[in-house]
Design a protein around this motif. Structure first.
Motif, PDB file in Angstrom:
ATOM      1  N   GLU A 343      -9.637  -3.921   4.456  1.00 42.11           N
ATOM      2  CA  GLU A 343      -9.284  -2.863   3.625  1.00 42.11           C
ATOM      3  C   GLU A 343     -10.724  -2.554   3.053  1.00 42.11           C
ATOM      4  N   HIS A 360      -0.005  -3.838   2.789  1.00 41.35           N
ATOM      5  CA  HIS A 360      -0.769  -4.661   2.325  1.00 41.35           C
ATOM      6  C   HIS A 360      -2.181  -4.106   2.446  1.00 41.35           C
ATOM      7  N   HIS A 364      -4.547  -2.794  -0.779  1.00 42.35           N
ATOM      8  CA  HIS A 364      -5.730  -3.291  -1.050  1.00 42.35           C
ATOM      9  C   HIS A 364      -6.544  -2.180  -1.733  1.00 42.35           C
ATOM     10  N   GLU A 383      -5.768 -10.416  -3.421  1.00 39.58           N
ATOM     11  CA  GLU A 383      -4.980 -10.838  -2.076  1.00 39.58           C
ATOM     12  C   GLU A 383      -3.631 -11.269  -2.838  1.00 39.58           C
ATOM     13  N   THR A 386      -1.713  -7.841  -3.924  1.00 40.43           N
ATOM     14  CA  THR A 386      -1.193  -7.010  -3.010  1.00 40.43           C
ATOM     15  C   THR A 386      -0.139  -7.770  -1.912  1.00 40.43           C
ATOM     16  N   TYR A 462      -3.545 -15.930  -1.170  1.00 46.30           N
ATOM     17  CA  TYR A 462      -2.220 -15.222  -0.555  1.00 46.30           C
ATOM     18  C   TYR A 462      -0.924 -15.648  -1.176  1.00 46.30           C
TER      19      TYR A 462
HETATM   20 ZN   LIG Z   1      -5.606  -8.847   2.013  1.00 46.19          ZN
END
Ligand SMILES: [Zn+2]
Length: 1005
Positions: A343, A360, A364, A383, A386, A462
């Motif tokens: 991103e 995703h 971002h 992370e 998103t 994440y």
């Molecule tokens: Zn990411």
């Protein structure tokens, strides 16, 4: 002076309404850049004029800039050295390298006397320059630099491949100065970025045929989009024809106009990325008047056409509705070179058209783009947020499973349709639970490059990061959470955010103190475990039921926990306990008869163990290959028919069951029936974590009566590694084993000796009671691997043991793998200590391979006749002298060494036919040598040499993987030469050089 004061006032007045209230400030930077790309030399030259305004309350005496391309200059950079620790060669070849050189650095000033050229310092990927004079609060400074950049071969998010160039983190970029000071952190292997908000005016100069996409809106020139905009919904040949005509026209035009110059303008962004290629197709979409530009490579048309503009539109709609209106004048979705997606403000580079990926990466643009956090320091904030919002969107659109089940099923084969699947939320949480309970859990907040491995960084940023937001939504409630999202946007869009700023929003909106929640889940590695206690129900005189539910907190972590009461009329009541004390109570009063009580019914609180929640069930499945199904509320049992053959039992038929709850409480059961012997066999094994010795220690209990042998074993396993993927992994097992040959008919093995089959005893009668210890350590470097194994077994006259011996053995393996030519070396030594008369045949060493005790582990090698003797099956182990399959003397002592050269080589002719079945092949040449002492104290020096071929096959995810497994290895070795061939029945010695072969389903070592 006056002028300056007036300016200061203007700045202050402008700044006041924007940042009022909390003393927040952020620096401002304005880049004016001209860059020119020369694809022939992969060189980018440029000039950048920068205005930098100090909005901080501090006086600055220097500035720092990121020169990220320098992280790929050679294999000595910080990035390269860190990558090497994770066995990644950041630059596979020198010509892949890239860098940026600053040719000139000048402070620009209205005062002509100012020093025109300035000194600066570059260290790795950070430039430092002392200011000509201190920059006071509110003052600004201008400077200009010229640079030359060698674009690297695509690596780490940017570079070129073929004719495409992805420009990311590619220019001299101001380091962020905020309330913590300068963030002059060089480029690391793990983690992402932090940027200063500002304005970009960029002029990009590329060969005319190159199409350009970038952060910002076009203010001058033509990016080339309209010249490659085709209606790809036309049938294939029609649009292809049109597209090639357009490309021809471009080439024609390029003759008179060799270069394309296009200018982009962007505001309120903290980075600028661009992408260019002569092979892009352009499509346009829009959301609420905001144009969406899509650039993809022509071959990807099938997948990208139309759906990407639509998915982009839905992303903007979702994000604008849930958080705040997309504040930029455009969105560009491009087909990047990297594997996943990446991103940048207004622009994303994606490897695929996947809906989740688009959500995703476009997400971002909010979480890191609009909310400009320090991704190095708090990666969860971008992370995690998103990943969370992507799942939230997917669940809203597709329901509980969190993905497009209908389409997935349509494209699935029989096996994939039948295999049970977790919801995307369950698999996310399952993975987080596995990691959190592995004994290697690290907190969510930590500098990216300080994690012990990439797994720790990834799962925290994440996986755990996204669950943090789900749990926050649970704690404050859905409605409040949606208000938080909007208020976060109102307060912090286009500013730098951090944990405190986000928490303040959450606390203000929810009017709740959330300090404990942020601390526990972001800074600690605490786990949560609640269970139901006593439940009492009473019917009062008025016919109402009173139900008192006790809840126990079994771990240090706390979470508010819901108790759900299902009533006889199907209605459900929910009551929440704050979960703070060690024990709590929830009381329900109802007219209906209570039916069922469940704790945390929707798996919200990351309870590490949902046994005792009233939700547990048992699920049975066939043992589907590649089944990855460990739901939070089920003990999963898989069943498969099992059978083989041996000379005593005849054909064996049976059933094998395996049970697990999320990789723990593992149970294995098996039962078989011998068609000839009418023997009924059984097998049981249970494995689980041993709580009080920490999460890395497990115990295993097993008992069996299988093929004439009665066995029992207890085992403790310890893991001493530093992280789940650490360079050095070390494990130890200690255990106790009881074994008895109950039926001596089974204690034989057949050998193919001198043209005939000979049955020899290979398992001693009687009982062996032994204690053992195994230790193994593996370690790896960039180009090599090593493994050391060591074990000892002591057999004694306890628990009915007939034998007393002490056995020690160990091996050292070293290898330098390479597809072209790999070297593999193994050394092995083993000996019995004490009276050799006590040595049992199943434990005696073998010059050829594994001991009988080791072979017993493989169902197809267990007993006499279970594998055709003529196959010369080689189970690696012991002396590993492959040429001695026909000399099976039990040994008391052995030293051996094996050397092998391997090369990945597809066979001509034959290989083409066999490859789909047998897979890729590796050819080898080997030499084995050893010194063996048998039970009669005779010592022989033995050696052999030969060549071999190994096939490795990945079995496709289709029904026949039931039978073949997910992958298999077939090895054929030909020990053409042996130093001490067998003495034949007629007394003659066999030839040293002769065609010999062994078969195996494993590598030789
Ligand atoms: Zn990411």
């Amino acid at each position: 002076m006056e002028k300056r004061l007036a300016f200061l006032l203007v700045v202050l007045l402008l700044a006041a309404p924007l940042y009022a209230g909390d003393g927040y400030w952020q620096q401002f930077v304005h880049y004016k850049m001209e860059v020119k790309l020369d694809p022939a030399t992969h060189t980018l030259t440029g000039t950048s004029s920068i205005l930098y305004r100090n909005n901080s309350p501090n006086t600055l005496d220097k500035i720092y800039m990121y020169l990220y391309p320098n992280g790929f200059r050679n294999n000595e950079t910080i990035l390269a050295k860190e990558a090497a620790k994770f066995f990644v060669k950041s630059l596979p070849r020198d010509e892949a390298a890239g860098w940026i050189d600053i040719n000139q650095f000048r402070w620009l000033s209205e005062n002509a006397d100012a020093t025109p050229v300035s000194a600066f310092k570059v260290d790795d990927s950070i430039l430092e320059a002392a200011l000509p004079k201190p920059l006071k609060p509110g003052e600004e400074i201008r400077f200009e630099l010229t640079f030359t950049s060698k674009v690297r071969k695509f690596q780490g998010r940017a570079g070129y491949r073929g004719t495409q160039y992805d420009f990311a983190q590619w220019y001299p970029k101001l380091c962020v100065y905020d309330e913590e000071g300068w963030h002059n952190v060089p480029l690391h292997y793990l983690g992402e970025f932090y940027g200063e908000f500002g304005t970009f005016d960029m002029t990009i100069d590329v060969p005319f045929e190159y199409i350009v996409g970038a952060t910002g809106v076009v203010t001058d020139g033509d990016p080339g989009w309209s010249s490659v905009e085709v209606d790809t919904s036309l049938n294939d040949s029609d649009w292809q024809k049109k597209y090639s005509e357009m490309k021809k026209a471009l080439a024609e035009q390029a003759k008179s106009t060799p270069r394309r110059r296009v200018s982009f303008h962007a505001e309120d962004v903290h980075d600028f990325a661009w992408i260019t290629s002569p092979d892009f197709v352009y499509e346009k979409g829009s959301y609420d008047g905001i144009p969406i530009h899509v650039l993809f490579r022509d071959h990807a048309k099938q997948k990208w056409s139309k759906v990407v503009t639509e998915r982009g539109r839905r992303s903007l709609e979702w994000l604008s509705t849930k958080f705040g209106r997309y504040p930029y004048p455009q969105l560009t979705i491009t087909h990047g070179l990297l594997g996943g997606g990446m991103e940048y403000p207004m622009l994303v580079m994606n490897a695929s058209e996947s809906e989740g990926l688009i959500l995703h990466e476009v997400g971002h643009i909010y979480f890191f783009g609009i909310f400009g956090n320090n991704e190095q320091k708090e990666a969860w904030l971008d992370e995690g947020f998103t990943s969370f919002q992507t799942r939230w969107y997917m669940e809203t659109r597709y329901g509980k499973m969190g993905y497009d089940v209908a389409t997935a099923k349509k494209n699935a084969n029989w096996l994939q349709r039948h295999r049970p699947e977790l919801t995307s939320n369950e698999s996310n949480r399952g993975f987080a639970q596995y990691y959190m309970n592995s004994g290697f859990n690290e907190p969510i907040t930590r500098y990216a490059y300080k994690y012990s491995d990439g797994l720790g960084y990834g799962v925290n940023a994440y996986t755990k990061g996204s669950i943090f937001f789900e749990m926050l939504r649970y704690v404050v409630g859905e409605e409040t959470f949606e208000k938080i999202c909007k208020e976060y946007f109102n307060r912090w869009a286009l500013k730098h955010v951090n944990e405190d700023r986000f928490r303040q929003v959450c606390e203000d909106v929810s009017s709740t103190d959330l300090g404990w929640f942020f601390k526990q889940w972001l800074h600690d590695t605490t786990t949560v475990d609640y269970s139901l206690g006593k439940i009492s129900k009473q019917m009062a005189a008025n016919g109402h039921w009173q139900i008192i539910v006790e809840v126990n907190r079994n771990d240090r972590g706390v979470m508010p926990v819901d108790v759900e009461l299902a009533q006889s009329n199907g209605e459900k009541l929910v009551s929440r306990w704050d979960g703070m004390a060690e024990k709590g109570e929830v009381v329900f009063t109802t007219r209906q008869e209570p039916r069922r009580i469940t704790l945390d019914p929707h798996d919200q609180i990351m309870d590490k163990n949902r046994i005792g929640h009233g939700t547990m069930r048992v699920e049975f499945f066939p043992d589907y290959p590649r089944m990855d199904y460990e739901p939070p509320d089920a003990y999963v049992v898989t069943l498969r028919p099992s059978g083989w053959y041996n000379d005593v039992d005849g054909a064996r038929f049976g059933l094998r069951a395996r049970g697990t709850y999320r990789g723990l409480r593992n149970l294995q059961l098996g039962t078989w029936f011998g068609s000839r012997s009418s023997e009924l066999d059984g097998y049981f094994q249970f494995n689980n974590r041993l709580g009080f010795l920490g999460t890395r220690t497990t115990y295993t209990l097993s008992a069996s009566k299988v093929e004439g042998r009665i066995m029992g074993e207890t085992l403790l396993s310890f893991n001493w590694s530093r992280s789940l993927t650490a360079q050095v992994q070390s494990n130890m097992q200690i255990g106790f084993n009881y074994g008895k040959l109950d039926e001596s008919d089974y204690g034989f093995r057949k050998f193919d000796i001198d043209g005939g089959t000979l049955s020899l005893k290979d398992w001693s009668d009687g009982t062996v009671s032994s204690a053992f210890i195994n230790y193994s350590v593996t370690s790896r470097g960039m180009n090599w691997r090593s493994a050391i194994n060591w074990s000892a077994r002591y057999a004694g006259e306890f628990l009915g043991g007939d034998s007393t011996f002490t056995k020690v053995d160990g091996s050292v393996r070293l290898w330098w793998p390479s597809p072209k030519l790999g070297l593999y070396v193994r050394g092995y030594a083993g000996s019995f200590i004490g009276d050799e008369k006590q040595i049992t045949l199943q434990d005696a060493f073998s010059a050829f391979g594994a001991t009988s005790r080791e072979q017993f582990q493989s169902s197809y090698l267990r007993s006499v006749g279970s594998f055709p003797a003529e196959a010369h099956y080689h189970l690696p182990g012991g002396g590993n002298l492959r040429g001695y399959f026909d000399q099976p003397a039990p040994l008391r002592k052995i030293f051996a060494m094996n050397v092998e050269l391997r090369r990945d080589q597809q066979l001509p002719l034959l290989g083409k036919l066999l490859r789909p079945v047998l897979g890729n092949s590796t050819i080898s040449a080997f030499f084995d040598a050893g010194r063996a002492t048998d039970l009669t104290e005779t010592t022989n020096n033995l050696a052999d040499a030969g060549v071999g071929i190994t096939f490795k096959s990945q079995v496709p995810d289709k029904w026949y993987s039931f039978f073949l497994g997910t992958d298999y290895t077939i090895r054929l070795d030909f020990p053409i030469w042996v130093s001490d061939p067998i003495v034949k029945a007629d007394g003659k010695v066999d030839d040293e050089m002769k065609f010999r072969y062994v078969l195996s389903f494993q590598n030789s070592f």
